[in-house]
Write a protein that holds these residues in place. Structure first.
Motif, PDB file in Angstrom:
ATOM      1  N   GLN A 135       0.804  -1.218   0.000  1.00 30.71           N
ATOM      2  CA  GLN A 135       0.000   0.000   0.000  1.00 30.71           C
ATOM      3  C   GLN A 135       0.843   1.278   0.000  1.00 30.71           C
ATOM      4  O   GLN A 135       0.285   2.378  -0.066  1.00 30.71           O
ATOM      5  CB  GLN A 135      -0.927  -0.003   1.223  1.00 30.71           C
ATOM      6  CG  GLN A 135      -1.891  -1.181   1.227  1.00 30.71           C
ATOM      7  CD  GLN A 135      -2.882  -1.104   2.369  1.00 30.71           C
ATOM      8  OE1 GLN A 135      -3.775  -0.250   2.395  1.00 30.71           O
ATOM      9  NE2 GLN A 135      -2.746  -2.008   3.333  1.00 30.71           N
ATOM     10  N   ASN A 136       2.158   1.130   0.090  1.00 30.00           N
ATOM     11  CA  ASN A 136       3.045   2.289   0.041  1.00 30.00           C
ATOM     12  C   ASN A 136       4.424   1.825  -0.407  1.00 30.00           C
ATOM     13  O   ASN A 136       4.659   0.620  -0.594  1.00 30.00           O
ATOM     14  CB  ASN A 136       3.117   2.985   1.415  1.00 30.00           C
ATOM     15  CG  ASN A 136       3.435   2.006   2.533  1.00 30.00           C
ATOM     16  OD1 ASN A 136       4.423   1.268   2.466  1.00 30.00           O
ATOM     17  ND2 ASN A 136       2.594   1.989   3.574  1.00 30.00           N
ATOM     18  N   GLU A 137       5.339   2.777  -0.571  1.00 31.83           N
ATOM     19  CA  GLU A 137       6.665   2.446  -1.081  1.00 31.83           C
ATOM     20  C   GLU A 137       7.420   1.503  -0.145  1.00 31.83           C
ATOM     21  O   GLU A 137       8.147   0.606  -0.593  1.00 31.83           O
ATOM     22  CB  GLU A 137       7.471   3.724  -1.296  1.00 31.83           C
ATOM     23  CG  GLU A 137       6.990   4.591  -2.447  1.00 31.83           C
ATOM     24  CD  GLU A 137       7.203   3.922  -3.807  1.00 31.83           C
ATOM     25  OE1 GLU A 137       8.065   3.005  -3.889  1.00 31.83           O
ATOM     26  OE2 GLU A 137       6.531   4.302  -4.774  1.00 31.83           O
TER      27      GLU A 137
END
Length: 286
Positions: A234-236
């Motif tokens: 959901q994110n880097e």
């Protein structure tokens, strides 16, 4: 070129042993040029013309979707069905188990399917099965084996006609459709595996998949131990974590005697995995 054309004596000789699993990765040790060239993703040449042999279509196909309350029960049934398919004396018209295809979807896949199809509350995972037959399918051995494996036999979805099988395909295709929805909502790419392992390692690799800490779904061709684990960062930070998990799982598959790519091939982004599988010295030969 055909199988009568030997590999030249001055050609580099592979010291790598092909794993005995479904695989689309690695140069295949062989004694002729045809088998060496086929399947090597164009790295040894370009095929401009080919002849193929087409097998006859089955007389009829029945489709089933079967639910299980326990993962262990589903795996146990897969092993029963696989044993039937691997018997040389079993034909498509035999009364023994001889599946045309078996595909798996885990409890997280079921949540995607439930948005489109009603599923028993007690269902934890499912199998999509296709059976070739001569027009009159004998389901008795299948039902006996499913009951033996604690399947939810009262909830089996069966399809005999092409129209009815389309309903089953719609259930099956609800999974990749749901995967795409998650990817779009997250705004991040998914990381999907393509590993296969020997029959004896199916349970072990699935245990590794079960303990992945990121959101995921697991589905695919369980009949030949080739499952697709889709990770949803959901994110880097989670994307980097997913990439590390992917590499770790690939190494586990190789250690179990498997392949880093059962059907999609190596391409450009999995070259490190090819070295992990074959050894860097073998890759450098070519």
């Amino acid at each position: 070129i055909d199988r009568s054309v030997p590999i030249p004596s001055d050609f580099p000789q592979l010291s790598w042993k092909l794993p005995n699993v479904k695989t689309a990765a690695g140069y295949h040790p062989t004694e002729n040029m045809l088998d060496l060239m086929i399947g090597q993703e164009g790295t040894l040449g370009v095929i401009t013309r080919a002849w193929i042999k087409v097998i006859p279509a089955p007389i009829a196909v029945m489709g089933l979707i079967v639910w299980f309350s326990e993962l262990e029960d589903a795996i146990g049934f897969v092993e029963l069905a696989r044993a039937g398919a691997q018997r040389p004396d079993v034909s498509a018209q035999s009364n023994s188990l001889n599946p045309r295809a078996i595909e798996f979807f885990d409890h997280q896949c079921l949540e995607l399917i439930r948005k489109r199809v009603e599923i028993p509350e007690e269902a934890h995972c499912g199998l999509f099965i296709e059976i070739e037959h001569d027009g009159e399918p004998d389901l008795e051995p299948w039902l006996e084996s499913l009951e033996q494996s604690n399947a939810l036999v009262e909830e089996i979805i069966a399809a005999e006609t092409a129209e009815e099988r389309e309903r089953l395909y719609a259930i099956r295709h609800a999974i990749p459709a749901g995967v795409n929805e998650i990817v779009i909502a997250n705004g991040m790419p998914k990381i999907g595996t393509d590993f296969s392992v020997p029959d004896s390692a199916l349970r072990e690799i699935m245990k590794h998949y079960e303990h992945v800490p990121l959101r995921n779904v697991l589905f695919g061709h369980i009949g030949d131990n080739h499952l697709h684990l889709n990770l949803f960062p959901q994110n880097e930070q989670e994307l980097e974590q997913a990439r590390h998990l992917y590499r770790d799982l690939a190494l586990k598959a190789v250690a179990l005697g498997g392949s880093v790519s059962a059907e999609h091939g190596i391409g450009k982004i999995k070259t490190q995995l090819l070295s992990d599988m074959m050894g860097l010295e073998v890759v450098k030969l070519y």
